[in-house]
Design a protein around this motif. Structure first.
Motif, PDB file in Angstrom:
ATOM      1  N   LEU A 126       1.902  -4.114  -1.176  1.00  0.00           N
ATOM      2  CA  LEU A 126       1.289  -3.514  -2.361  1.00  0.00           C
ATOM      3  C   LEU A 126      -0.204  -3.282  -2.162  1.00  0.00           C
ATOM      4  O   LEU A 126      -0.752  -2.281  -2.626  1.00  0.00           O
ATOM      5  CB  LEU A 126       1.547  -4.375  -3.588  1.00  0.00           C
ATOM      6  N   GLU A 127      -0.880  -4.190  -1.472  1.00  0.00           N
ATOM      7  CA  GLU A 127      -2.310  -4.008  -1.209  1.00  0.00           C
ATOM      8  C   GLU A 127      -2.542  -2.815  -0.286  1.00  0.00           C
ATOM      9  O   GLU A 127      -3.460  -2.021  -0.503  1.00  0.00           O
ATOM     10  CB  GLU A 127      -2.915  -5.272  -0.602  1.00  0.00           C
ATOM     11  N   LEU A 128      -1.712  -2.653   0.735  1.00  0.00           N
ATOM     12  CA  LEU A 128      -1.828  -1.489   1.618  1.00  0.00           C
ATOM     13  C   LEU A 128      -1.623  -0.199   0.832  1.00  0.00           C
ATOM     14  O   LEU A 128      -2.363   0.774   1.004  1.00  0.00           O
ATOM     15  CB  LEU A 128      -0.809  -1.570   2.751  1.00  0.00           C
ATOM     16  N   GLN A 129      -0.626  -0.196  -0.029  1.00  0.00           N
ATOM     17  CA  GLN A 129      -0.331   0.993  -0.827  1.00  0.00           C
ATOM     18  C   GLN A 129      -1.485   1.291  -1.779  1.00  0.00           C
ATOM     19  O   GLN A 129      -1.924   2.430  -1.908  1.00  0.00           O
ATOM     20  CB  GLN A 129       0.988   0.783  -1.581  1.00  0.00           C
ATOM     21  N   ARG A 130      -2.031   0.280  -2.421  1.00  0.00           N
ATOM     22  CA  ARG A 130      -3.143   0.468  -3.363  1.00  0.00           C
ATOM     23  C   ARG A 130      -4.387   0.976  -2.637  1.00  0.00           C
ATOM     24  O   ARG A 130      -5.044   1.922  -3.068  1.00  0.00           O
ATOM     25  CB  ARG A 130      -3.461  -0.843  -4.077  1.00  0.00           C
ATOM     26  N   ALA A 131      -4.702   0.367  -1.506  1.00  0.00           N
ATOM     27  CA  ALA A 131      -5.890   0.763  -0.758  1.00  0.00           C
ATOM     28  C   ALA A 131      -5.759   2.185  -0.223  1.00  0.00           C
ATOM     29  O   ALA A 131      -6.719   2.959  -0.265  1.00  0.00           O
ATOM     30  CB  ALA A 131      -6.130  -0.222   0.385  1.00  0.00           C
ATOM     31  N   SER A 132      -4.583   2.542   0.262  1.00  0.00           N
ATOM     32  CA  SER A 132      -4.370   3.905   0.767  1.00  0.00           C
ATOM     33  C   SER A 132      -4.522   4.931  -0.344  1.00  0.00           C
ATOM     34  O   SER A 132      -5.090   5.999  -0.144  1.00  0.00           O
ATOM     35  CB  SER A 132      -2.988   4.034   1.396  1.00  0.00           C
ATOM     36  N   ALA A 133      -4.016   4.594  -1.520  1.00  0.00           N
ATOM     37  CA  ALA A 133      -4.099   5.522  -2.652  1.00  0.00           C
ATOM     38  C   ALA A 133      -5.543   5.744  -3.088  1.00  0.00           C
ATOM     39  O   ALA A 133      -5.899   6.830  -3.535  1.00  0.00           O
ATOM     40  CB  ALA A 133      -3.268   4.997  -3.816  1.00  0.00           C
ATOM     41  N   GLY A 134      -6.399   4.742  -2.945  1.00  0.00           N
ATOM     42  CA  GLY A 134      -7.791   4.863  -3.381  1.00  0.00           C
ATOM     43  C   GLY A 134      -8.759   5.308  -2.306  1.00  0.00           C
ATOM     44  O   GLY A 134      -9.956   5.414  -2.552  1.00  0.00           O
ATOM     45  N   LEU A 135      -8.250   5.589  -1.121  1.00  0.00           N
ATOM     46  CA  LEU A 135      -9.137   5.916  -0.007  1.00  0.00           C
ATOM     47  C   LEU A 135      -9.952   7.181  -0.252  1.00  0.00           C
ATOM     48  O   LEU A 135     -11.151   7.198   0.006  1.00  0.00           O
ATOM     49  CB  LEU A 135      -8.327   6.054   1.294  1.00  0.00           C
ATOM     50  N   GLN A 136      -9.330   8.225  -0.753  1.00  0.00           N
ATOM     51  CA  GLN A 136     -10.044   9.494  -0.946  1.00  0.00           C
ATOM     52  C   GLN A 136     -11.284   9.321  -1.820  1.00  0.00           C
ATOM     53  O   GLN A 136     -12.358   9.801  -1.481  1.00  0.00           O
ATOM     54  CB  GLN A 136      -9.118  10.547  -1.566  1.00  0.00           C
ATOM     55  N   SER A 137     -11.147   8.637  -2.952  1.00  0.00           N
ATOM     56  CA  SER A 137     -12.303   8.467  -3.835  1.00  0.00           C
ATOM     57  C   SER A 137     -13.342   7.543  -3.213  1.00  0.00           C
ATOM     58  O   SER A 137     -14.543   7.754  -3.373  1.00  0.00           O
ATOM     59  CB  SER A 137     -11.870   7.949  -5.205  1.00  0.00           C
ATOM     60  N   MET A 138     -12.898   6.544  -2.479  1.00  0.00           N
ATOM     61  CA  MET A 138     -13.815   5.612  -1.841  1.00  0.00           C
ATOM     62  C   MET A 138     -14.653   6.305  -0.762  1.00  0.00           C
ATOM     63  O   MET A 138     -15.809   5.972  -0.550  1.00  0.00           O
ATOM     64  CB  MET A 138     -13.015   4.456  -1.223  1.00  0.00           C
ATOM     65  N   LEU A 139     -14.084   7.287  -0.104  1.00  0.00           N
ATOM     66  CA  LEU A 139     -14.779   7.946   1.000  1.00  0.00           C
ATOM     67  C   LEU A 139     -15.929   8.831   0.546  1.00  0.00           C
ATOM     68  O   LEU A 139     -16.717   9.279   1.378  1.00  0.00           O
ATOM     69  CB  LEU A 139     -13.786   8.765   1.825  1.00  0.00           C
ATOM     70  N   GLN A 140     -16.058   9.061  -0.737  1.00  0.00           N
ATOM     71  CA  GLN A 140     -17.172   9.867  -1.216  1.00  0.00           C
ATOM     72  C   GLN A 140     -18.513   9.246  -0.866  1.00  0.00           C
ATOM     73  O   GLN A 140     -19.515   9.940  -0.784  1.00  0.00           O
ATOM     74  CB  GLN A 140     -17.047  10.093  -2.724  1.00  0.00           C
ATOM     75  N   GLY A 141     -18.534   7.944  -0.625  1.00  0.00           N
ATOM     76  CA  GLY A 141     -19.779   7.262  -0.276  1.00  0.00           C
ATOM     77  C   GLY A 141     -20.007   7.114   1.216  1.00  0.00           C
ATOM     78  O   GLY A 141     -20.973   6.482   1.636  1.00  0.00           O
ATOM     79  N   LEU A 142     -19.153   7.690   2.041  1.00  0.00           N
ATOM     80  CA  LEU A 142     -19.286   7.552   3.495  1.00  0.00           C
ATOM     81  C   LEU A 142     -20.487   8.359   3.972  1.00  0.00           C
ATOM     82  O   LEU A 142     -20.532   9.569   3.813  1.00  0.00           O
ATOM     83  CB  LEU A 142     -18.007   8.027   4.196  1.00  0.00           C
ATOM     84  N   ARG A 143     -21.466   7.674   4.567  1.00  0.00           N
ATOM     85  CA  ARG A 143     -22.686   8.333   5.024  1.00  0.00           C
ATOM     86  C   ARG A 143     -23.003   8.028   6.480  1.00  0.00           C
ATOM     87  O   ARG A 143     -24.124   8.197   6.908  1.00  0.00           O
ATOM     88  CB  ARG A 143     -23.884   7.895   4.166  1.00  0.00           C
ATOM     89  N   VAL A 144     -22.016   7.570   7.226  1.00  0.00           N
ATOM     90  CA  VAL A 144     -22.250   7.228   8.630  1.00  0.00           C
ATOM     91  C   VAL A 144     -21.341   8.074   9.520  1.00  0.00           C
ATOM     92  O   VAL A 144     -20.302   8.558   9.074  1.00  0.00           O
ATOM     93  CB  VAL A 144     -21.985   5.720   8.901  1.00  0.00           C
ATOM     94  N   PRO A 145     -21.732   8.259  10.777  1.00  0.00           N
ATOM     95  CA  PRO A 145     -20.845   8.974  11.699  1.00  0.00           C
ATOM     96  C   PRO A 145     -19.617   8.128  11.994  1.00  0.00           C
ATOM     97  O   PRO A 145     -19.672   6.893  11.951  1.00  0.00           O
ATOM     98  CB  PRO A 145     -21.703   9.169  12.948  1.00  0.00           C
TER      99      PRO A 145
END
Length: 196
Positions: free
Chosen positions: A107-126
């Motif tokens: 369930l944690e893997l499924q939850r984290a995968s589902a939220g990845l797109q929104s979380m990546l909005q803060g990615l500022r590193v190569p």
């Protein structure tokens, strides 16, 4: 010039090696790293490994009562490495987990995968994404998502023809993979504002 160490889950490192979503989240929230390496990362799983919506609902209900109940192995071990001798070596390694995934872990893997797109909005590193074209566990698309989210000029996606999930266990590829990682870390570390 100092070079940054490669580390996993070490908040004073400027480059982090990621095996998936959890470490990616840390890299985003800490703001201390100058790069992220995804080595066959679970940024997007094969559809064959995704449970249906009904299965997820049933798992959530059952997890309330039995969160540590072992359910299944994550995937067929034959997907790990293409070489039979390397697979035997991996299977005999006492440090390799052979346990089943628990309800809570699934369930944690499924939850984290589902939220990845929104979380990546803060990615500022190569990012350096490494993926074998024979990988049946994670998809190339997940690595492309990471590349697009980063948008950094130093980001790279390197594909290894025929490589399975564990590129560092592939006898014909592991040396190339390590050289690619070393080259990229040196490149990113030279531009790092962090002093080591």
């Amino acid at each position: 010039m100092s070079s940054a160490p490669i580390a996993s889950n070490c908040c004073n490192s400027s480059v982090v090696v990621s095996s998936g979503v959890r470490v990616t989240r840390q890299a985003l929230s800490q703001g201390l790293w100058t790069g992220l390496i995804g080595l066959s990362g679970a940024f997007q799983l094969s559809p064959a490994l995704h449970p249906s919506a009904q299965t997820v609902a049933a798992l959530r209900f059952a997890a309330v009562f039995f969160p540590k109940l072992p359910i299944r192995r994550p995937f067929d071990p034959r997907f790990i490495v293409s070489d039979a001798a390397a697979l035997r070596s991996w299977e005999e390694d006492p440090l390799v987990s052979r346990g089943k995934l628990t309800l809570g872990h699934i369930l944690e893997l499924q939850r984290a995968s589902a939220g990845l797109q929104s979380m990546l909005q803060g990615l500022r590193v190569p990012v350096l994404m490494l993926w074998g074209t024979g990988d049946q566990v994670v998809l190339e698309e997940g690595h492309k998502i990471m590349m697009e989210a980063s948008g950094h000029k130093a980001s790279e996606l390197i594909k290894y023809p025929g490589g399975f999930h564990n590129l560092l266990a592939e006898p014909g590829l592991k040396d190339f993979v390590m050289l690619d990682i070393e080259r990229w870390v040196r490149k990113v570390s030279r531009g790092s504002p962090h002093k080591g």
